[in-house]
Motif scaffolding. Sequence first.
Motif, mmCIF file in Angstrom:
data_model
loop_
_atom_site.group_PDB
_atom_site.id
_atom_site.type_symbol
_atom_site.label_atom_id
_atom_site.label_comp_id
_atom_site.label_asym_id
_atom_site.label_seq_id
_atom_site.Cartn_x
_atom_site.Cartn_y
_atom_site.Cartn_z
ATOM 1 N N ALA A 348 33.127 46.968 38.662
ATOM 2 C CA ALA A 348 33.337 45.515 38.582
ATOM 3 C C ALA A 348 31.992 44.791 38.573
ATOM 4 C CB ALA A 348 34.197 45.042 39.755
ATOM 5 N N GLN A 349 31.075 45.265 39.397
ATOM 6 C CA GLN A 349 29.756 44.615 39.452
ATOM 7 C C GLN A 349 29.028 44.785 38.125
ATOM 8 O OE1 GLN A 349 28.346 43.922 43.816
ATOM 9 N NE2 GLN A 349 28.318 46.112 43.476
ATOM 10 N N ARG A 350 29.203 45.949 37.506
ATOM 11 C CA ARG A 350 28.589 46.126 36.181
ATOM 12 C C ARG A 350 29.245 45.195 35.160
ATOM 13 N NH1 ARG A 350 28.345 51.503 37.839
ATOM 14 N NH2 ARG A 350 30.150 52.160 36.608
ATOM 15 N N HIS A 351 30.505 44.848 35.387
ATOM 16 C CA HIS A 351 31.177 43.870 34.530
ATOM 17 C C HIS A 351 30.856 42.428 34.936
ATOM 18 C CE1 HIS A 351 33.480 47.248 32.934
ATOM 19 N NE2 HIS A 351 33.971 46.431 32.004
ATOM 20 N N GLY A 352 30.059 42.260 35.998
ATOM 21 C CA GLY A 352 29.603 40.921 36.352
ATOM 22 C C GLY A 352 30.534 40.157 37.266
ATOM 23 N N VAL A 353 31.221 40.864 38.154
ATOM 24 C CA VAL A 353 32.056 40.156 39.120
ATOM 25 C C VAL A 353 32.043 40.918 40.448
ATOM 26 C CG1 VAL A 353 34.204 41.307 38.371
ATOM 27 C CG2 VAL A 353 34.313 39.057 39.500
ATOM 28 N N ARG A 354 32.047 40.180 41.539
ATOM 29 C CA ARG A 354 31.964 40.776 42.880
ATOM 30 C C ARG A 354 33.164 40.360 43.716
ATOM 31 N NH1 ARG A 354 27.996 37.957 45.473
ATOM 32 N NH2 ARG A 354 27.862 39.604 47.020
ATOM 33 N N TYR A 355 33.629 41.288 44.557
ATOM 34 C CA TYR A 355 34.711 40.988 45.494
ATOM 35 C C TYR A 355 34.497 41.853 46.725
ATOM 36 C CZ TYR A 355 36.553 45.441 43.822
ATOM 37 O OH TYR A 355 36.687 46.775 43.523
ATOM 38 N N LEU A 356 35.344 41.752 47.705
ATOM 39 C CA LEU A 356 35.268 42.672 48.846
ATOM 40 C C LEU A 356 36.457 43.625 48.820
ATOM 41 C CD1 LEU A 356 34.015 40.658 51.958
ATOM 42 C CD2 LEU A 356 32.719 42.134 50.415
ATOM 43 N N PRO A 357 36.172 44.930 48.854
ATOM 44 C CA PRO A 357 37.259 45.913 48.863
ATOM 45 C C PRO A 357 38.071 45.806 50.154
ATOM 46 C CG PRO A 357 35.087 46.989 48.738
ATOM 47 C CD PRO A 357 34.843 45.526 48.913
ATOM 48 N N GLY A 358 39.348 46.022 50.055
ATOM 49 C CA GLY A 358 40.242 45.900 51.204
ATOM 50 C C GLY A 358 39.877 46.771 52.384
ATOM 51 N N SER A 359 39.261 47.916 52.119
ATOM 52 C CA SER A 359 38.961 48.859 53.207
ATOM 53 C C SER A 359 38.091 48.230 54.292
ATOM 54 C CB SER A 359 38.261 50.101 52.640
ATOM 55 O OG SER A 359 37.029 49.716 52.050
ATOM 56 N N ARG A 360 37.290 47.254 53.909
ATOM 57 C CA ARG A 360 36.397 46.635 54.912
ATOM 58 C C ARG A 360 37.154 45.840 55.970
ATOM 59 N NH1 ARG A 360 30.781 45.837 52.055
ATOM 60 N NH2 ARG A 360 31.068 47.551 50.572
ATOM 61 N N PHE A 361 38.420 45.578 55.737
ATOM 62 C CA PHE A 361 39.180 44.685 56.613
ATOM 63 C C PHE A 361 40.047 45.431 57.630
ATOM 64 C CE2 PHE A 361 37.974 42.386 52.879
ATOM 65 C CZ PHE A 361 37.676 41.103 53.324
ATOM 66 N N TYR A 362 39.872 46.750 57.692
ATOM 67 C CA TYR A 362 40.679 47.533 58.626
ATOM 68 C C TYR A 362 39.809 48.123 59.730
ATOM 69 C CZ TYR A 362 44.439 47.076 55.282
ATOM 70 O OH TYR A 362 45.402 46.560 54.457
ATOM 71 N N ALA A 363 40.270 47.962 60.965
ATOM 72 C CA ALA A 363 39.522 48.483 62.105
ATOM 73 C C ALA A 363 39.529 50.004 62.107
ATOM 74 C CB ALA A 363 40.118 47.956 63.408
ATOM 75 N N ALA A 364 40.621 50.593 61.618
ATOM 76 C CA ALA A 364 40.741 52.042 61.721
ATOM 77 C C ALA A 364 41.539 52.581 60.536
ATOM 78 C CB ALA A 364 41.411 52.408 63.050
ATOM 79 N N GLY A 365 41.044 52.299 59.344
ATOM 80 C CA GLY A 365 41.677 52.863 58.156
ATOM 81 C C GLY A 365 42.864 52.054 57.686
ATOM 82 N N GLY A 366 43.117 52.089 56.379
ATOM 83 C CA GLY A 366 44.207 51.344 55.783
ATOM 84 C C GLY A 366 44.325 51.737 54.323
ATOM 85 N N PRO A 367 45.217 51.085 53.603
ATOM 86 C CA PRO A 367 45.393 51.422 52.187
ATOM 87 C C PRO A 367 44.141 51.107 51.379
ATOM 88 C CG PRO A 367 46.612 49.427 52.759
ATOM 89 C CD PRO A 367 46.074 49.988 54.038
ATOM 90 N N ARG A 368 43.984 51.778 50.250
ATOM 91 C CA ARG A 368 42.753 51.653 49.448
ATOM 92 C C ARG A 368 42.945 50.769 48.227
ATOM 93 N NH1 ARG A 368 38.188 53.992 51.612
ATOM 94 N NH2 ARG A 368 37.496 54.634 49.528
ATOM 95 N N ASN A 369 44.140 50.211 48.057
ATOM 96 C CA ASN A 369 44.420 49.504 46.788
ATOM 97 C C ASN A 369 44.503 47.990 46.982
ATOM 98 O OD1 ASN A 369 46.805 50.018 48.276
ATOM 99 N ND2 ASN A 369 48.060 49.530 46.483
ATOM 100 N N TYR A 370 43.766 47.477 47.991
ATOM 101 C CA TYR A 370 43.723 46.028 48.209
ATOM 102 C C TYR A 370 42.311 45.510 47.964
ATOM 103 C CZ TYR A 370 48.395 45.879 50.292
ATOM 104 O OH TYR A 370 49.744 45.944 50.503
ATOM 105 N N LEU A 371 42.232 44.218 47.668
ATOM 106 C CA LEU A 371 40.914 43.578 47.622
ATOM 107 C C LEU A 371 41.079 42.114 47.992
ATOM 108 C CD1 LEU A 371 40.613 41.741 44.754
ATOM 109 C CD2 LEU A 371 40.593 44.047 43.793
ATOM 110 N N ARG A 372 39.970 41.531 48.475
ATOM 111 C CA ARG A 372 39.982 40.108 48.816
ATOM 112 C C ARG A 372 39.165 39.337 47.800
ATOM 113 N NH1 ARG A 372 36.880 37.139 53.753
ATOM 114 N NH2 ARG A 372 35.255 37.223 52.151
ATOM 115 N N LEU A 373 39.771 38.276 47.275
ATOM 116 C CA LEU A 373 39.069 37.372 46.362
ATOM 117 C C LEU A 373 38.929 36.012 47.052
ATOM 118 C CD1 LEU A 373 40.949 38.041 42.980
ATOM 119 C CD2 LEU A 373 38.827 39.100 43.791
ATOM 120 N N ALA A 374 37.682 35.525 47.160
ATOM 121 C CA ALA A 374 37.462 34.170 47.671
ATOM 122 C C ALA A 374 37.416 33.232 46.472
ATOM 123 C CB ALA A 374 36.150 34.101 48.438
#
Lengths: 407, 407
Positions: A348-374
């Motif tokens: 995505a960054q090579r395509h010129g767009v940035r977001y935060l992957p969902g994994s960063r929002f879990y204290a102890a693991g979670g699904p890998r197919n989420y993302l946060r868009l501000a």
Amino acid sequence: MKNAAGSEERLTFRYSQRMLEMPFPSAVGHAGDAISFAEGDAYPPDMADMTASAVEALTTRRSETLQYAPRAGLPDLRRWVTDYLAKENVRVTPENVLIVNGAKHGLDLACKLFLNPGDAVIVTAPTYMTALPILRSYGPRFIQVRQDSEGLLVDEVEAELRACERNGGPFPKIIYNVFEFHNPTGVTTSEPRRARLLDLAERYNVMIVEDDPYRRIRFEGEPVPPVQALDRANRVIGLGTFAKIIAPGLRVGWVTAAPEIVRKMAVVKSDGGTCPLTQRMIVEYCRAGQLEPHIKTLVKTYEMHRDVMLEMLAKYLPEATTMRPSGGYYLWIQMPEDIDTDHLLPLAQRHGVRYLPGSRFYAAGGPRNYLRLAYSFSSVEEIQEGMRRLAAAVSKSRKAEGPGGGH
Amino acid sequence: MKNAAGSEERLTFRYSQRMLEMPFPSAVGHAGDAISFAEGDAYPPDMADMTASAVEALTTRRSETLQYAPRAGLPDLRRWVTDYLAKENVRVTPENVLIVNGAKHGLDLACKLFLNPGDAVIVTAPTYMTALPILRSYGPRFIQVRQDSEGLLVDEVEAELRACERNGGPFPKIIYNVFEFHNPTGVTTSEPRRARLLDLAERYNVMIVEDDPYRRIRFEGEPVPPVQALDRANRVIGLGTFAKIIAPGLRVGWVTAAPEIVRKMAVVKSDGGTCPLTQRMIVEYCRAGQLEPHIKTLVKTYEMHRDVMLEMLAKYLPEATTMRPSGGYYLWIQMPEDIDTDHLLPLAQRHGVRYLPGSRFYAAGGPRNYLRLAYSFSSVEEIQEGMRRLAAAVSKSRKAEGPGGGH
């Protein structure tokens, strides 16, 4: 002089245990002209004009604004906060208010006051990603509870607490949550759930840390009373901030809590007082009647940003699902299960767009197919183009992995 | 809902161990028109005029100054710090510099990175009183070393480290000190002692936290190179601040350390970045060539304040002894042995003068007949009158206790 252990190895840094246990996720790059949906930054054209407030503060109040400030904050600002919260039915006096360097600083102080290593902290799964390193630096054990469309599942909290009771404790120390326009999900916890959670907190003597930055960024519907408005036993530590209603860069927020807690926090704050210049600028800005019109402008902008982003999501990524938030800064996107948003990010960054992957929002693991868009920071045009780029990256990723390809 | 333990007691706050062990000394009152020699506040008439810098920052750089700042600080300010330190022979690049909310914030981050509960910290007896609660909040064991007119007694440090070596460790983690115009004693540690201490730090892998706020407030003599200027093994964490050379209220300081340490600190800083507005104001102020003339003004003022206070001490309290500091903000006063400066304080406040009793400056106990007087904040007339009041309080205290009365 010879090294005491006679080897180079002795000269690696002898970090504390908390630092050795701390994960340091790689930074989401800032390079190039990427469109950023990553951080909850403010929309630059709507930046408040604070010039007059600063001139006032630096000329007629130079001795106040350039000197060390009272540890607890400027009395004028503490009073202003009590008046502001009274409108939300939070009944506090200035003795309940501590001015801090942003709400995150307040969370750090709450942890310092309450957490021993190994103490349990209850967070939602997912939760605000920046709260996690702050909490982690106190070595807690995390208990994750889930949410639905009415917010945090209090039943799960109760089950955890009852299990502790059966085992003779210890009870968790802190329940941390963003109840209004949750970060990252956008969910608002309903009033009955807030009341039930507060009952549990009182019964089991757990502190609720109510992080409430987005309350006024509401596009539709009625606000739910803050948990602290229902609190009769001082179990809530409220975290407020001017970051989302005036400007993030001022680094001024507040803690509302029992006077005993505020006094102790003021001592361990140990920072020479929060900057009196930015405190005074805020007081002057608000006294001049500029806050409410400014919030109206912000709400209009962010509502439009939300709508455009939702529209683009439907257009470019129809297989993605999200809730339509009634306020706040974010869309929490569920992608199809074959998309790992950590893997997708560099592409995505090579395509010129940035977001935060969902994994960063879990204290102890979670699904890998989420993302946060501000949707806060980027313009309408950038949101349109950024969503197109994100879709292109998703499509490219799938082609690269082939039909049925996983990882 | 019934309280789980069935009693009120459960509702006392369940503080962390660090908070239960923390002493909370009673505040030195601010009431009335007392003349204050208590805090190291800036002299109000010499407050810098930052208005032009603020207007520049808030108009031409509104997006930068009101947005979240980069965690490590504004690149322009990090570069400015490296140039400033180069003049002191500290060779650092911007990767070595972290902008923080004042030097105390830097000390807190150093503790967070290095201290486990029970880790030993070496401090002087006496040491800077505000460093103590910061250090204490990490549960360390204190080792106190003494000073003479050439500063910290490195022999005592070496003896402690050799004892650890004999016992198979663990070695202390941090040596904390103000080497130039020590707070509270005013002593400057000589260059040979700094070099020896650094050798020890390298040999035993101990970090030296060099708190250096007063370096430029020098009235006479030549500065000694910072310990960090002699460091070849990244054992020094330097703490700098604009508090004493521009204004305390801006709450901007810096940490200089190995890039690895700076990167980790930036992550656990967790504060949305230090205020970019005050950072930018400082950059503009310094670029406009205002810093050096301002420091000249400050040095002239504080030198005069020191001289008047020494003169008044000789006149009103001839039985007190002190060193004549070549810089900094403070006199460290030894009173006759029958004067307990904690007991004296309420009486002095009733006489309209405030100071800090010496007991606050010891990590683990010390003599009771010392006090710290700050000559920074008060005017010449206030210093004259305040010293008269202090002498009156001492005289009253002795009369009250009668001849030969002790406590």
